[in-house]
Design a protein around this motif. Sequence first.
Motif, PDB file in Angstrom:
ATOM      1  N   GLY A 129      -1.551   2.035 -18.183  1.00  0.00           N
ATOM      2  CA  GLY A 129      -2.175   2.267 -16.881  1.00  0.00           C
ATOM      3  C   GLY A 129      -2.105   1.073 -15.947  1.00  0.00           C
ATOM      4  N   GLU A 130      -1.512  -0.019 -16.396  1.00  0.00           N
ATOM      5  CA  GLU A 130      -1.460  -1.242 -15.597  1.00  0.00           C
ATOM      6  C   GLU A 130      -0.056  -1.471 -15.052  1.00  0.00           C
ATOM      7  OE1 GLU A 130      -3.305  -5.661 -16.046  1.00  0.00           O
ATOM      8  OE2 GLU A 130      -2.039  -5.014 -17.724  1.00  0.00           O
ATOM      9  N   ARG A 138       4.939 -10.291  -5.547  1.00  0.00           N
ATOM     10  CA  ARG A 138       3.679 -10.389  -4.801  1.00  0.00           C
ATOM     11  C   ARG A 138       3.908 -11.089  -3.464  1.00  0.00           C
ATOM     12  NH1 ARG A 138      -2.457 -12.326  -5.987  1.00  0.00           N
ATOM     13  NH2 ARG A 138      -3.046 -12.146  -3.809  1.00  0.00           N
ATOM     14  N   GLU A 139       4.651 -12.172  -3.479  1.00  0.00           N
ATOM     15  CA  GLU A 139       4.912 -12.917  -2.242  1.00  0.00           C
ATOM     16  C   GLU A 139       5.642 -12.048  -1.219  1.00  0.00           C
ATOM     17  OE1 GLU A 139       7.289 -16.926  -0.813  1.00  0.00           O
ATOM     18  OE2 GLU A 139       6.629 -16.778  -2.890  1.00  0.00           O
ATOM     19  N   ILE A 140       6.583 -11.241  -1.669  1.00  0.00           N
ATOM     20  CA  ILE A 140       7.346 -10.387  -0.759  1.00  0.00           C
ATOM     21  C   ILE A 140       6.460  -9.333  -0.100  1.00  0.00           C
ATOM     22  CG2 ILE A 140       9.146  -8.601  -0.662  1.00  0.00           C
ATOM     23  CD1 ILE A 140      10.635 -10.256  -2.859  1.00  0.00           C
ATOM     24  N   LEU A 148      -3.306  -4.312  -2.860  1.00  0.00           N
ATOM     25  CA  LEU A 148      -4.390  -5.091  -3.437  1.00  0.00           C
ATOM     26  C   LEU A 148      -3.990  -5.572  -4.829  1.00  0.00           C
ATOM     27  CD1 LEU A 148      -7.312  -6.093  -3.150  1.00  0.00           C
ATOM     28  CD2 LEU A 148      -8.046  -3.891  -4.095  1.00  0.00           C
ATOM     29  N   PHE A 149      -4.148  -6.874  -5.061  1.00  0.00           N
ATOM     30  CA  PHE A 149      -3.803  -7.469  -6.346  1.00  0.00           C
ATOM     31  C   PHE A 149      -5.055  -7.971  -7.033  1.00  0.00           C
ATOM     32  CE2 PHE A 149       0.021  -7.904  -3.773  1.00  0.00           C
ATOM     33  CZ  PHE A 149       0.998  -7.440  -4.656  1.00  0.00           C
ATOM     34  N   GLY A 150      -5.075  -7.851  -8.359  1.00  0.00           N
ATOM     35  CA  GLY A 150      -6.139  -8.426  -9.160  1.00  0.00           C
ATOM     36  C   GLY A 150      -5.865  -9.898  -9.417  1.00  0.00           C
ATOM     37  N   VAL A 166       1.789 -13.507 -13.524  1.00  0.00           N
ATOM     38  CA  VAL A 166       1.948 -12.100 -13.220  1.00  0.00           C
ATOM     39  C   VAL A 166       0.687 -11.628 -12.516  1.00  0.00           C
ATOM     40  CG1 VAL A 166       3.597 -11.620 -15.074  1.00  0.00           C
ATOM     41  CG2 VAL A 166       1.135 -11.377 -15.525  1.00  0.00           C
ATOM     42  N   HIS A 167       0.847 -10.600 -11.698  1.00  0.00           N
ATOM     43  CA  HIS A 167      -0.257 -10.135 -10.871  1.00  0.00           C
ATOM     44  C   HIS A 167      -0.426  -8.626 -11.055  1.00  0.00           C
ATOM     45  CE1 HIS A 167       0.085 -13.951  -8.616  1.00  0.00           C
ATOM     46  NE2 HIS A 167       1.361 -13.819  -8.911  1.00  0.00           N
ATOM     47  N   PRO A 168      -1.619  -8.195 -11.477  1.00  0.00           N
ATOM     48  CA  PRO A 168      -1.846  -6.752 -11.580  1.00  0.00           C
ATOM     49  C   PRO A 168      -2.064  -6.142 -10.203  1.00  0.00           C
ATOM     50  CG  PRO A 168      -3.830  -7.955 -12.222  1.00  0.00           C
ATOM     51  CD  PRO A 168      -2.754  -8.974 -11.928  1.00  0.00           C
ATOM     52  N   ILE A 169      -1.569  -4.932 -10.028  1.00  0.00           N
ATOM     53  CA  ILE A 169      -1.821  -4.195  -8.790  1.00  0.00           C
ATOM     54  C   ILE A 169      -3.080  -3.366  -9.004  1.00  0.00           C
ATOM     55  CG2 ILE A 169      -0.986  -2.352  -7.277  1.00  0.00           C
ATOM     56  CD1 ILE A 169       1.819  -3.304  -7.816  1.00  0.00           C
ATOM     57  N   VAL A 170      -3.958  -3.409  -8.029  1.00  0.00           N
ATOM     58  CA  VAL A 170      -5.158  -2.573  -8.040  1.00  0.00           C
ATOM     59  C   VAL A 170      -4.834  -1.364  -7.181  1.00  0.00           C
ATOM     60  CG1 VAL A 170      -7.605  -2.444  -7.471  1.00  0.00           C
ATOM     61  CG2 VAL A 170      -6.622  -4.613  -8.292  1.00  0.00           C
TER      62      VAL A 170
END
Length: 171
Positions: A129-130, A138-140, A148-150, A166-170
Amino acid sequence: PSDPGTVTIVFSDIEGSTVRAVELGDVRWHEVLSIHNQIMRKMLARHHGIETHSLGDGFMMCFRSARSAIGFVIDAQRALAAYESANPLDGLRVRAGVHTGEAVLGDNGDLFGRHVIMASRIADQAAGGEVLVSSLVREIVDTRGDVLFGSPRSVALKGLSGDHLVHPIVY
């Protein structure tokens, strides 16, 4: 062409697919897997992505833009969650990893190279689910402020030196 240029690569994988296959039995598993594939391919077409490889319980896909890839993974996760809500016994949790970079196109149409490996390894770090994205992705996409990023996390990616954010997307 042998040089597809800069692409955004997405890997998806069904969490615990072997366990789910055993729980559901072969016939029902095949039906649920077919529904998963239909949802993923419908969202892929909606966001103008290309399925480069089917992995049995997941996909390798590419997109011409990071924003299209992000739109795809968000819509796919929402569609899979809606299916699970309506069919709680058949639900699947899909993890995804997204990275942008230069890739090499093989004779068979498959992509390969360091950036493909990175996208795959990022997907490996995600929970069911992630959706996790590289710092570059993320920068792009972050400049518009509509994704929205966690909280970022530092991870080791198998076969790649050093730690990577790494960045999770909310969603």
